[in-house]
Scaffold this motif. Structure first.
Motif, PDB file in Angstrom:
ATOM      1  N   PRO A   1       0.816  -1.229   0.000  1.00  8.76           N
ATOM      2  CA  PRO A   1       0.000   0.000   0.000  1.00  8.76           C
ATOM      3  C   PRO A   1       0.843   1.269   0.000  1.00  8.76           C
ATOM      4  N   LEU A   2       1.997   1.230   0.681  1.00  9.53           N
ATOM      5  CA  LEU A   2       2.858   2.409   0.705  1.00  9.53           C
ATOM      6  C   LEU A   2       3.468   2.669  -0.667  1.00  9.53           C
ATOM      7  N   HIS A   3       3.833   1.609  -1.381  1.00  2.00           N
ATOM      8  CA  HIS A   3       4.353   1.769  -2.738  1.00  2.00           C
ATOM      9  C   HIS A   3       3.301   2.373  -3.655  1.00  2.00           C
ATOM     10  N   ARG A   4       2.047   1.950  -3.472  1.00  2.00           N
ATOM     11  CA  ARG A   4       0.987   2.375  -4.375  1.00  2.00           C
ATOM     12  C   ARG A   4       0.378   3.720  -4.004  1.00  2.00           C
ATOM     13  N   SER A   5       0.684   4.223  -2.833  1.00  2.00           N
ATOM     14  CA  SER A   5       0.118   5.502  -2.399  1.00  2.00           C
ATOM     15  C   SER A   5       0.663   6.650  -3.239  1.00  2.00           C
ATOM     16  N   PRO A   6      -0.145   7.676  -3.479  1.00  2.00           N
ATOM     17  CA  PRO A   6       0.347   8.832  -4.242  1.00  2.00           C
ATOM     18  C   PRO A   6       1.455   9.549  -3.493  1.00  2.00           C
ATOM     19  N   LEU A   7       2.319  10.190  -4.258  1.00  2.00           N
ATOM     20  CA  LEU A   7       3.478  10.851  -3.662  1.00  2.00           C
ATOM     21  C   LEU A   7       3.061  11.917  -2.656  1.00  2.00           C
ATOM     22  N   TRP A   8       2.033  12.700  -3.001  1.00  2.00           N
ATOM     23  CA  TRP A   8       1.639  13.791  -2.103  1.00  2.00           C
ATOM     24  C   TRP A   8       1.204  13.264  -0.738  1.00  2.00           C
ATOM     25  N   LEU A   9       0.537  12.107  -0.733  1.00  2.00           N
ATOM     26  CA  LEU A   9       0.080  11.542   0.532  1.00  2.00           C
ATOM     27  C   LEU A   9       1.262  11.038   1.349  1.00  2.00           C
ATOM     28  N   LYS A  10       2.180  10.326   0.703  1.00  2.00           N
ATOM     29  CA  LYS A  10       3.355   9.833   1.424  1.00  2.00           C
ATOM     30  C   LYS A  10       4.189  10.986   1.975  1.00  2.00           C
ATOM     31  N   ALA A  11       4.382  12.011   1.134  1.00  2.00           N
ATOM     32  CA  ALA A  11       5.194  13.146   1.569  1.00  2.00           C
ATOM     33  C   ALA A  11       4.535  13.871   2.743  1.00  2.00           C
ATOM     34  N   ALA A  12       3.211  14.021   2.689  1.00  2.00           N
ATOM     35  CA  ALA A  12       2.501  14.698   3.776  1.00  2.00           C
ATOM     36  C   ALA A  12       2.594  13.903   5.073  1.00  2.00           C
ATOM     37  N   LEU A  13       2.451  12.583   4.974  1.00  2.00           N
ATOM     38  CA  LEU A  13       2.540  11.738   6.173  1.00  2.00           C
ATOM     39  C   LEU A  13       3.944  11.771   6.768  1.00  2.00           C
ATOM     40  N   VAL A  14       4.948  11.675   5.901  1.00  2.00           N
ATOM     41  CA  VAL A  14       6.330  11.702   6.386  1.00  2.00           C
ATOM     42  C   VAL A  14       6.652  13.048   7.020  1.00  2.00           C
ATOM     43  N   LEU A  15       6.260  14.132   6.345  1.00  2.00           N
ATOM     44  CA  LEU A  15       6.525  15.468   6.890  1.00  2.00           C
ATOM     45  C   LEU A  15       5.794  15.661   8.214  1.00  2.00           C
ATOM     46  N   GLY A  16       4.538  15.222   8.283  1.00  2.00           N
ATOM     47  CA  GLY A  16       3.792  15.355   9.525  1.00  2.00           C
ATOM     48  C   GLY A  16       4.413  14.567  10.667  1.00  2.00           C
ATOM     49  N   ALA A  17       4.862  13.344  10.367  1.00  2.00           N
ATOM     50  CA  ALA A  17       5.490  12.518  11.397  1.00  2.00           C
ATOM     51  C   ALA A  17       6.807  13.140  11.864  1.00  2.00           C
ATOM     52  N   CYS A  18       7.588  13.666  10.925  1.00  2.00           N
ATOM     53  CA  CYS A  18       8.863  14.299  11.292  1.00  2.00           C
ATOM     54  C   CYS A  18       8.618  15.528  12.170  1.00  2.00           C
ATOM     55  N   LEU A  19       7.642  16.343  11.791  1.00  2.00           N
ATOM     56  CA  LEU A  19       7.319  17.514  12.603  1.00  2.00           C
ATOM     57  C   LEU A  19       6.829  17.098  13.984  1.00  2.00           C
ATOM     58  N   GLY A  20       6.032  16.037  14.038  1.00  2.00           N
ATOM     59  CA  GLY A  20       5.551  15.554  15.326  1.00  2.00           C
ATOM     60  C   GLY A  20       6.691  15.129  16.239  1.00  2.00           C
ATOM     61  N   VAL A  21       7.671  14.438  15.662  1.00  2.00           N
ATOM     62  CA  VAL A  21       8.834  14.001  16.446  1.00  2.00           C
ATOM     63  C   VAL A  21       9.602  15.204  16.976  1.00  2.00           C
ATOM     64  N   MET A  22       9.818  16.205  16.100  1.00  2.00           N
ATOM     65  CA  MET A  22      10.613  17.356  16.502  1.00  2.00           C
ATOM     66  C   MET A  22       9.880  18.235  17.518  1.00  2.00           C
ATOM     67  N   ILE A  23       8.549  18.331  17.381  1.00  2.00           N
ATOM     68  CA  ILE A  23       7.786  19.172  18.309  1.00  2.00           C
ATOM     69  C   ILE A  23       7.629  18.488  19.673  1.00  2.00           C
ATOM     70  N   ALA A  24       7.413  17.190  19.669  1.00  2.00           N
ATOM     71  CA  ALA A  24       7.203  16.466  20.928  1.00  2.00           C
ATOM     72  C   ALA A  24       8.439  16.518  21.823  1.00  2.00           C
ATOM     73  N   ARG A  25       9.629  16.377  21.210  1.00  2.00           N
ATOM     74  CA  ARG A  25      10.887  16.403  21.982  1.00  2.00           C
ATOM     75  C   ARG A  25      10.827  15.427  23.157  1.00  2.00           C
ATOM     76  N   ASP A  26      10.335  14.237  22.873  1.00  2.00           N
ATOM     77  CA  ASP A  26      10.205  13.207  23.898  1.00  2.00           C
ATOM     78  C   ASP A  26      10.788  11.912  23.334  1.00  2.00           C
ATOM     79  N   TRP A  27      11.721  11.315  24.048  1.00  2.00           N
ATOM     80  CA  TRP A  27      12.389  10.129  23.524  1.00  2.00           C
ATOM     81  C   TRP A  27      11.419   8.968  23.328  1.00  2.00           C
ATOM     82  N   ARG A  28      10.334   8.953  24.110  1.00  2.00           N
ATOM     83  CA  ARG A  28       9.359   7.870  23.955  1.00  2.00           C
ATOM     84  C   ARG A  28       8.605   8.000  22.627  1.00  2.00           C
ATOM     85  N   VAL A  29       8.297   9.227  22.236  1.00  2.00           N
ATOM     86  CA  VAL A  29       7.654   9.449  20.939  1.00  2.00           C
ATOM     87  C   VAL A  29       8.599   9.066  19.809  1.00  2.00           C
ATOM     88  N   SER A  30       9.854   9.463  19.936  1.00  2.00           N
ATOM     89  CA  SER A  30      10.846   9.139  18.910  1.00  2.00           C
ATOM     90  C   SER A  30      11.059   7.638  18.801  1.00  2.00           C
TER      91      SER A  30
END
Length: 232
Positions: free
Chosen positions: A46-75
């Motif tokens: 499913p990840l291979h078949r997903s459109p690029l915009w969706l994958k990029a948005a999910l990856v960017l959102g997850a990266c921002l979440g990790v950086m904003i949380a600043r919690d090793w458990r989230v990372s």
């Protein structure tokens, strides 16, 4: 010219030599450049078949979440999630683990520094956040063909036309950079192999001159290929 053409057209004549492809070791192995940047792995998940915009948005959102949380458990949870997704997408556990190998020295330095300066909790947060972001990014790179990535970048940069910037040239520059890094690691690997075969000590200083000569030659041939396509 589209981003996909930018990624593929010059590359057809930019091979460093007939002996082996860029970034590949003899015997079909992979170079550190491939480990560092990641290369596309065909699949039907499913990840291979997903459109690029969706994958990029999910990856960017997850990266921002990790950086904003600043919690090793989230990372740590995010890192574990990328492990599961890599396995589910058929990328393999070894490939996932190998993607972290080029960061070993940097991770060790950051861990020691932050343990001494800020304590174990902060060290774990910094190290795990770095690893989580890298593995998230590699999920995008390994499940999306390079031409598709470059086309997406070109579309993203389209508004820059208003200020006189050509988005297709940006896509071409990025695709050449992505190709050149594994190629350079491949050259260094070849030089080390040649030195070992001749029982010469593989001092990094001795590799500088031939590596620079090979890199300049590669850049010259790349320029000629671009000029032949009217991309000066």
């Amino acid at each position: 010219m589209t981003g996909g053409a930018a990624a593929s057209s010059p590359g057809s004549t930019l091979e460093p030599g007939a002996a082996r492809a860029p970034g590949r070791r003899r015997g079909g192995g992979r170079s550190r450049g491939d480990d560092l940047l990641g290369t596309y792995v065909p699949g039907t998940s499913p990840l291979h078949r997903s459109p690029l915009w969706l994958k990029a948005a999910l990856v960017l959102g997850a990266c921002l979440g990790v950086m904003i949380a600043r919690d090793w458990r989230v990372s740590l949870s995010t890192l574990a999630l990328t492990f599961v997704l890599s396995a589910a997408c058929g990328l393999g556990v070894r490939r996932w683990a190998r993607s972290l190998r080029p960061l070993a020295l940097l991770v060790a330095i950051l861990a020691v520094y932050h343990v001494v300066a800020n304590g174990p909790a902060r060290a774990a947060d910094v190290v795990l956040s770095l690893l989580a972001v890298v593995t998230l990014t590699r999920l995008l790179l390994t499940t999306t063909p390079l031409p598709q990535l470059v086309d997406g970048l070109v579309r993203l940069c389209s508004p820059l036309r208003l200020i006189g910037v050509d988005p297709e040239r940006i896509g071409l520059a990025v695709s050449l950079m992505i190709r050149s890094v594994p190629w350079l690691f491949g050259v260094l690997s070849s030089l080390r192999d040649a030195a070992t075969a001749r029982t010469v000590r593989t001092d990094p200083v001795r590799l500088v001159t031939p590596a620079v000569i090979a890199t300049v030659d590669y850049a010259h041939r790349t320029g000629e290929a671009l000029a032949a396509r009217g991309l000066e």
